[in-house]
Design a protein around this motif. Structure first.
Motif, PDB file in Angstrom:
ATOM      1  N   SER A 195       0.591  -1.171  -0.298  1.00 22.96           N
ATOM      2  CA  SER A 195      -0.324   0.297   0.031  1.00 22.96           C
ATOM      3  C   SER A 195       0.637   1.020  -0.115  1.00 22.96           C
ATOM      4  CB  SER A 195      -0.818  -0.107   1.047  1.00 22.96           C
ATOM      5  OG  SER A 195      -1.692   1.004   1.265  1.00 22.96           O
ATOM      6  N   ALA A 196       2.341   1.011   1.138  1.00 23.48           N
ATOM      7  CA  ALA A 196       3.089   2.419   0.880  1.00 23.48           C
ATOM      8  C   ALA A 196       3.751   2.980  -0.256  1.00 23.48           C
ATOM      9  CB  ALA A 196       3.720   1.882   2.035  1.00 23.48           C
ATOM     10  N   ALA A 197       3.883   1.506  -1.379  1.00 20.45           N
ATOM     11  CA  ALA A 197       4.678   1.933  -2.773  1.00 20.45           C
ATOM     12  C   ALA A 197       3.417   2.155  -3.312  1.00 20.45           C
ATOM     13  CB  ALA A 197       4.976   0.389  -2.811  1.00 20.45           C
ATOM     14  N   MET A 198       2.610   2.037  -3.523  1.00 23.95           N
ATOM     15  CA  MET A 198       1.903   2.242  -4.676  1.00 23.95           C
ATOM     16  C   MET A 198       1.294   3.618  -4.496  1.00 23.95           C
ATOM     17  SD  MET A 198      -1.203  -1.075  -4.913  1.00 23.95           S
ATOM     18  CE  MET A 198      -1.799  -1.931  -3.785  1.00 23.95           C
ATOM     19  N   ARG A 199       1.373   4.417  -2.993  1.00 22.92           N
ATOM     20  CA  ARG A 199       1.122   5.839  -2.975  1.00 22.92           C
ATOM     21  C   ARG A 199       2.138   6.435  -3.963  1.00 22.92           C
ATOM     22  NH1 ARG A 199      -1.476   7.787   2.576  1.00 22.92           N
ATOM     23  NH2 ARG A 199      -2.736   5.952   2.850  1.00 22.92           N
ATOM     24  N   THR A 200       3.322   6.163  -4.405  1.00 24.12           N
ATOM     25  CA  THR A 200       4.260   6.567  -5.299  1.00 24.12           C
ATOM     26  C   THR A 200       4.247   6.392  -6.190  1.00 24.12           C
ATOM     27  OG1 THR A 200       5.973   4.876  -4.632  1.00 24.12           O
ATOM     28  CG2 THR A 200       5.529   6.577  -2.250  1.00 24.12           C
ATOM     29  N   VAL A 201       3.196   5.433  -6.547  1.00 26.45           N
ATOM     30  CA  VAL A 201       3.417   5.238  -8.406  1.00 26.45           C
ATOM     31  C   VAL A 201       1.638   5.446  -9.199  1.00 26.45           C
ATOM     32  CG1 VAL A 201       2.718   3.261  -9.548  1.00 26.45           C
ATOM     33  CG2 VAL A 201       4.566   2.909  -7.941  1.00 26.45           C
TER      34      VAL A 201
END
Length: 367
Positions: free
Chosen positions: A63-69
């Motif tokens: 979820s954290a990574a998807m916020r930067t994509v």
């Protein structure tokens, strides 16, 4: 519950979101950096586990990574390592590093930290939607021909009975049988039906379904290694009760998991009793069967290959099939396939873990 379970005050449950969305919600920590997040709510410590449920670290890192994509990119692979046991009485900080941004692929790494030390690390790769071109090579393992819950009156009745038994876990799970039950361990297939409870909100988008799926993938996974040998995780109700009493941070999400563990323990004990009776018979006939009991079971790594990120809903029934092609040297490997209710192969997962048996003799001194 300690005051420092989360970094910020718990805002309370958002009734517009599914339980699993509330469990996995993140809060940005802008004082530390633009790509740092923390768990909004307390995390679950499963019975008998060294630390928090691994699926939470997997899903919140995703979820954290998807916020930067960008939203037109979706995760296609995720490779994780469990480094240290997560403490459920402390907040977790998720640090995202933007490794590469390409036209078709994006790479991120995430470190989950407590006390300034990494407890979990993962590398994720994202691909742009429809970037494979019009001509494609396509094939997929077909979904086993098995009725999904709700397709037959018996399964619907079973579902209603389980729901009436109570519990507030973020996802539901039902047994779906064992393939090659009497065969060799490497040939057995353990099946379950799973889905997130409630309705995942439209605001969550497909990212919420991907996070929910990632959370679910760690359930029952490494235990496949012992189950294909017909060895229960807990050898007695007393042992299970002992680990339940040792829980640091039991939450209102534990009820169903505990009830399910107790129910399945009884079923496993029936299998174990049958195995012991067969062993006693073999012994009487001159054949000695070695007693085996799990002493330690800990996940080491976890990989997820997301095949069709837009082709499923995590709040609809999915079928998972788990197998263990190998075990040895105190470790075991498990493989998992997940199909949507429509028969689409959604993901393939692998996990290796420490699986050690209790020994008859105490360990020798190192002196």
């Amino acid at each position: 519950m300690g005051k420092n379970v989360t970094l910020f005050d718990d805002p309370g449950v958002d009734a517009t979101k599914a339980p699993i969305e509330n469990v996995l919600e993140l809060t940005p920590v802008v004082d530390i950096g633009p790509d740092v997040f923390t768990n909004t709510r307390p995390l679950w410590h499963p019975p008998g586990a060294r630390g928090i449920y691994g699926g939470a670290a997997i899903a919140q890192s995703l979820s954290a990574a998807m916020r930067t994509v960008p939203s037109d990119f979706a995760v296609h692979s995720m490779h994780c390592y469990f480094v240290l046991a997560g403490d459920s009485q402390m907040p977790i900080l998720y640090h995202v590093e933007r490794v590469r941004d390409g036209r078709s692929f994006i790479t991120r790494t995430v470190q989950a930290r407590q006390r300034g030390r990494p407890i979990f690390t993962t590398t994720l790769s994202f691909s742009r939607a429809n970037s494979g071109g019009k001509k494609k090579l396509e094939h997929a393992s077909p979904k086993p021909d098995i009725a999904m819950p709700g397709d037959t009156s018996s399964l619907s009745a079973r579902k209603r009975l389980e729901n009436e038994s109570g519990g507030g876990g973020p996802f539901e799970s039902q047994k779906a049988g064992i393939v090659n039950r009497t065969s060799n361990p490497e040939d057995k297939r353990m099946r379950r039906f799973v889905r997130a409870r409630g309705h995942i909100s439209d605001d969550g988008g497909h990212q919420a379904h991907l996070s929910a799926l990632a959370y679910i993938t760690d359930s029952y996974f490494i235990g496949t290694v012992s189950r294909v040998h017909d060895i229960p995780r807990f050898s007695s109700p007393e042992e299970l009760q002992k680990v339940l009493n040792a829980l640091k941070n039991p939450s209102d999400l534990d009820d169903e998991d505990i009830a399910r563990a107790l129910k399945e323990l009884k079923e496993e004990e029936t299998t174990e009793l049958r195995r012991r009776l067969e062993g006693a018979l073999s012994k009487a006939m001159g054949k000695q069967e070695e007693h085996k009991e799990v002493g330690m079971m800990v996940s080491l790594d976890h990989s997820i290959y997301f095949h069709n990120p837009w082709a499923f809903r995590a709040d609809e029934w999915m079928l998972i099939e788990m197998e263990s092609p190998w075990a040895g040297e105190g470790r075991g490997l498990a493989i998992q396939k997940i199909w949507s209710k429509d028969g689409v192969l959604v993901a393939t997962c692998t996990q290796e873990g420490v699986v050690r048996l209790k020994q008859d003799e105490p360990p020798r001194s190192k002196i």
